[in-house]
Design an enzyme around this catalytic site. Structure first.
Site, PDB file in Angstrom:
ATOM      1  N   LYS A  68      -6.997  -9.238 -97.631  1.00 58.01           N
ATOM      2  CA  LYS A  68      -8.146  -9.960 -98.182  1.00 58.01           C
ATOM      3  C   LYS A  68      -7.910 -10.330 -99.641  1.00 58.01           C
ATOM      4  O   LYS A  68      -8.256 -11.442-100.078  1.00 58.01           O
ATOM      5  CB  LYS A  68      -9.407  -9.106 -98.032  1.00 58.01           C
TER       6      LYS A  68
ATOM      7  N   GLN B 166     -14.970  -1.511 -97.841  1.00 56.78           N
ATOM      8  CA  GLN B 166     -14.098  -1.449 -96.676  1.00 56.78           C
ATOM      9  C   GLN B 166     -14.526  -0.329 -95.721  1.00 56.78           C
ATOM     10  O   GLN B 166     -14.735   0.811 -96.137  1.00 56.78           O
ATOM     11  CB  GLN B 166     -12.639  -1.246 -97.107  1.00 56.78           C
TER      12      GLN B 166
ATOM     13  N   ASP C  90     -20.293  -9.474 -96.881  1.00 54.23           N
ATOM     14  CA  ASP C  90     -19.770  -8.970 -95.609  1.00 54.23           C
ATOM     15  C   ASP C  90     -20.890  -8.729 -94.595  1.00 54.23           C
ATOM     16  O   ASP C  90     -20.639  -8.343 -93.459  1.00 54.23           O
ATOM     17  CB  ASP C  90     -18.986  -7.671 -95.840  1.00 54.23           C
TER      18      ASP C  90
END
Length: 281
Positions: A55, A99, A122
């Site tokens: 990413k 994450q 996200d």
């Protein structure tokens, strides 16, 4: 016997990346700084390390600043929450990615909730989940949104179709079902403990496999002509679907890798630029 056409997420994502790079460049020129995505990684899980590097690399290629916050494996929930809150309050940060998964001692939901909704690129907070369920303004979970966009890129109809979602996680299975329901699909949620899973899959026009178990969905279960989206990724480049056998029955199928994964990153980058644009308007 015909073999299913591949849903090429890499090719579709490439077009999205080009548009995102243009928008990122326009933002940087207008604001005098690049769009900034902050990534929080707790611990040293090898797979998570790899995903974060991917990413960060993509962000750099598109002209975004990538800021990495690395916390040790023994980090407490309070420490992780404080780190994320600091990013939420930082005016130079536009989007925040925590994450997944976090170490067992960390309350992952509490950490997610420390993300300001306008920076939740996200789509992991309760605010974003509610926005998906209510078709309101908000960021979508990246993998579910990527799946919907991949279906759209191939002009595959969703309205009126029977969809079987195999998986019920809060960041994949549940939200993809909500997004497809909003597009007038008839959605059935299944999981590893579903009775007669084979029957449920065999009746679906679209199968979304997102349960995290290698080849749980057998090829012979797939209805002839169905669309199969494999959102699983297990060691050895193995998805949640028995790909070769399923491809002999499906009309379209995603490869693993190269299907859903690139779309996830494309949505993340696009939503980060959108977050930056929203914050200065």
């Amino acid at each position: 016997m015909s073999v299913a056409q591949l849903l090429d997420g890499t090719a579709v994502a490439r077009r999205s990346f080009a548009e995102t790079a243009e928008r990122a460049a326009d933002f940087a020129a207008a604001q005098g700084r690049p769009v900034c995505l902050a990534t929080v990684l707790i611990g040293d899980d090898p797979a998570s390390q790899t995903y974060v590097r991917m990413k960060q690399r993509r962000a750099g290629q598109l002209g975004l600043e990538s800021r990495r916050v690395q916390l040790p494996a023994e980090t407490t929930t309070d420490t992780a929450v404080a780190a994320v809150r600091a990013l939420s309050e930082d005016d130079t940060v536009d989007g925040i990615l925590v994450q997944h998964p976090a170490p067992a001692q960390v309350d992952e939901l509490a950490v997610f909730e420390a993300i300001a909704p306008e920076k939740d690129v996200d789509g992991v907070t309760m605010h974003s989940f509610a926005a998906m369920g209510l078709s309101a303004n908000g960021f979508h979970s990246c993998t579910p949104e990527g799946i919907v966009r991949l279906l759209d890129a191939y002009d595959l109809p969703i309205a009126g179709k029977r969809v079987c979602v195999v998986g019920r996680s809060a960041i994949l299975g549940k939200p993809v079902g909500l997004l497809l329901l909003a597009r007038d699909a008839t959605v059935t949620f299944c999981h590893s403990r579903t009775t007669d899973l084979a029957v449920e899959v065999s009746e679906a026009d679209i199968v979304i496999a997102a349960v995290g178990r290698p080849e749980l969905v057998r090829g012979e279960w797939v209805k002839p002509g169905a669309v199969v989206v494999d959102a699983g990724y297990n060691p050895g480049n193995v998805g949640d679907v028995e790909t070769a056998a399923a491809a002999e029955r499906a009309s379209y199928i995603t490869p693993v890798p190269g299907g859903v994964g690139p779309m996830t990153i494309a949505v993340l980058m696009e939503q980060t630029v959108t977050a930056a644009e929203n914050r200065v308007q």
